[in-house]
Scaffold this active site. Structure first.
Site, PDB file in Angstrom:
ATOM      1  N   TYR A 251       0.798  -1.227   0.000  1.00 30.59           N
ATOM      2  CA  TYR A 251       0.000   0.000   0.000  1.00 30.59           C
ATOM      3  C   TYR A 251       0.827   1.271   0.000  1.00 30.59           C
ATOM      4  O   TYR A 251       0.413   2.300  -0.549  1.00 30.59           O
ATOM      5  CB  TYR A 251      -0.967   0.009   1.187  1.00 30.59           C
ATOM      6  CG  TYR A 251      -0.334   0.084   2.552  1.00 30.59           C
ATOM      7  CD1 TYR A 251      -0.234   1.283   3.229  1.00 30.59           C
ATOM      8  CD2 TYR A 251       0.138  -1.072   3.185  1.00 30.59           C
ATOM      9  CE1 TYR A 251       0.322   1.349   4.492  1.00 30.59           C
ATOM     10  CE2 TYR A 251       0.696  -1.015   4.443  1.00 30.59           C
ATOM     11  CZ  TYR A 251       0.798   0.189   5.097  1.00 30.59           C
ATOM     12  OH  TYR A 251       1.358   0.244   6.351  1.00 30.59           O
TER      13      TYR A 251
ATOM     14  N   ASP B 276      -7.962   1.905   8.964  1.00 30.58           N
ATOM     15  CA  ASP B 276      -6.993   1.849   7.870  1.00 30.58           C
ATOM     16  C   ASP B 276      -7.626   1.283   6.591  1.00 30.58           C
ATOM     17  O   ASP B 276      -7.344   1.731   5.481  1.00 30.58           O
ATOM     18  CB  ASP B 276      -5.804   0.939   8.232  1.00 30.58           C
ATOM     19  CG  ASP B 276      -5.275   1.121   9.638  1.00 30.58           C
ATOM     20  OD1 ASP B 276      -6.071   1.412  10.549  1.00 30.58           O
ATOM     21  OD2 ASP B 276      -4.065   0.933   9.829  1.00 30.58           O
TER      22      ASP B 276
END
Length: 423
Positions: free
Chosen positions: A84, A189
């Site tokens: 990510y 998240d």
């Protein structure tokens, strides 16, 4: 802490010597001195000086390229990885490229996908069976590149990532588990990792009832995180929620983790302003997301450090020993406020607040080396819930995780905030 200029004398002498040698050399073909652009092209990224008259967004991106000449090794990795943090920094790089039209920035983005996607469309190091929401974030890079390149391998990889959403384990009310191994858990998240990709993919490839269902599902994830992690007293959102209430960090009654972590809230804010880029104007979920965003912004202002205009690692415990002003969350909040205000989601005052926070970052958290390399300091390296060794989400846990400079979870949002504020 005031802004400091670090001096790397040895490195500076090396760069100066190289430049002197190159200037001294004449081009044998036309007997002309090389231009400064030729010189920069011949110096490797690690030796290149970064001009101080550029905007902060470009200075930080050049610093990241210098630190990580291969985008596949962003986040201090020894080996290439699909993750990510790559997607976060490269989407910031995309914005810098669009503003500057400098080919090297596009190449940096493209080279990552070129390195990580095989000719057959397989994503190197990605394992679908782990059902890890984090892995969807770099799909944003492919959503950017595919319309430009029309490379079939990028489309195949995109379809693979999209298939993860269909098979992602969910809570009983439809919320994505953060990872397969984090059973029954939603984390803040995950909203940033999955929902902008999900909404953008839907905009590009889906129509009619299929698209409507997907957009509804995207908004549903925000509804659930508000329902399960929002603390009504403070307006802040807890880092995670365990539906089973079996985790040691989970509250016996609510299932929430016990603290408000700066970066978790940062991920959530960026998720809201970014998803709104792709959610149709007539979708009823837009109004809800904008309402959530305004409540979020109001809650954050109540726990902001009034002197520095930054935020602490554990948001509501600034006075507690061991807590510190944290760079990644503060950068994320600056970006969220600036973009939210520019888009009209938030009152105009939040653009001014973003400018104050940004100045606080420059004053207290940014240092510049003699060769122009920009550093973002006081970044929490990593934090999570559960796992092995076990992360209990206590105050002591959050403030004792590693603190380092130039974590991409901070440099990426810093670039994004710089662009929104035109600094």
């Amino acid at each position: 802490m005031k802004r400091r200029e670090f001096s790397l004398i040895a490195s500076s002498f090396i760069v100066m010597a190289m430049v002197s040698v190159i200037f001294a050399c004449k081009d044998k073909k036309d007997n002309k001195e090389k231009s400064s652009e030729d010189i920069v092209a011949e110096i490797s990224p690690k030796e290149m000086a970064i001009p101080k008259d550029l905007k902060w967004s470009e200075r930080m991106l050049l610093s990241e390229i210098k630190r990580f000449p291969e985008a596949s090794k962003l986040d201090f990795r020894e080996e290439p990885k699909w993750s990510y943090t790559n997607g976060l920094v490269l989407m910031a790089a995309k914005r810098v490229y669009e503003q500057t039209q400098k080919q090297k920035y596009y190449d940096y983005i493209y080279d990552y996908s070129d390195a990580m996607i095989t000719d057959q469309g397989k994503i190197k190091t990605y394992e679908l069976e782990k059902q890890n929401l984090d892995m969807l974030k770099s799909g944003d890079v492919l959503l950017y590149l595919y319309p430009k390149t029309k490379e079939e391998r990028f489309l195949i990889a995109l379809k693979t990532l999209r298939s993860q959403i269909d098979s992602q384990p969910r809570t009983s009310d439809g919320g994505f588990w953060h990872k397969k191994r984090y059973t029954n858990q939603m984390w803040l998240d995950g909203l940033y990792m999955a929902e902008p990709f999900y909404a953008h993919y839907t905009q590009m490839f889906s129509e009619g009832e299929e698209a409507q269902k997907a957009y509804d599902d995207v908004v549903h994830q925000f509804d659930l995180i508000q329902e399960h992690t929002l603390d009504k007293e403070t307006g802040l959102l807890y880092h995670g929620w365990d539906e089973s209430k079996e985790q040691k960090w989970a509250n016996n009654e609510t299932g929430t983790s016990p603290n408000f972590w700066s970066r978790a809230m940062g991920w959530y804010g960026m998720a809201m302003v970014d998803v709104l880029d792709y959610l149709p104007q007539d979708h009823p979920g837009r109004e809800k997301l904008i309402k959530y965003l305004n409540q979020y912004a109001e809650a954050l202002m109540k726990v902001q450090d009034k002197e520095s205009k930054l935020w602490y690692q554990v948001l509501d415990k600034g006075e507690k020993e061991g807590n510190y002003l944290e760079a990644t969350g503060s950068s994320m909040f600056a970006y969220t406020f600036a973009k939210g205000a520019k888009k009209g989601y938030l009152p105009k005052k939040y653009f001014e607040e973003a400018e104050k926070t940004y100045q606080g970052i420059l004053d207290d958290l940014i240092t510049v080396e003699e060769d122009g390399t920009v550093n973002l300091n006081q970044c929490c390296a990593v934090a999570g819930l559960g796992g092995d060794p076990y992360r209990d989400a206590s105050f002591e846990y959050y403030v004792n995780e590693e603190i380092r400079s130039n974590d991409p979870k901070g440099t990426g949002p810093f670039i994004l905030a710089s662009l929104e504020l035109n600094k």
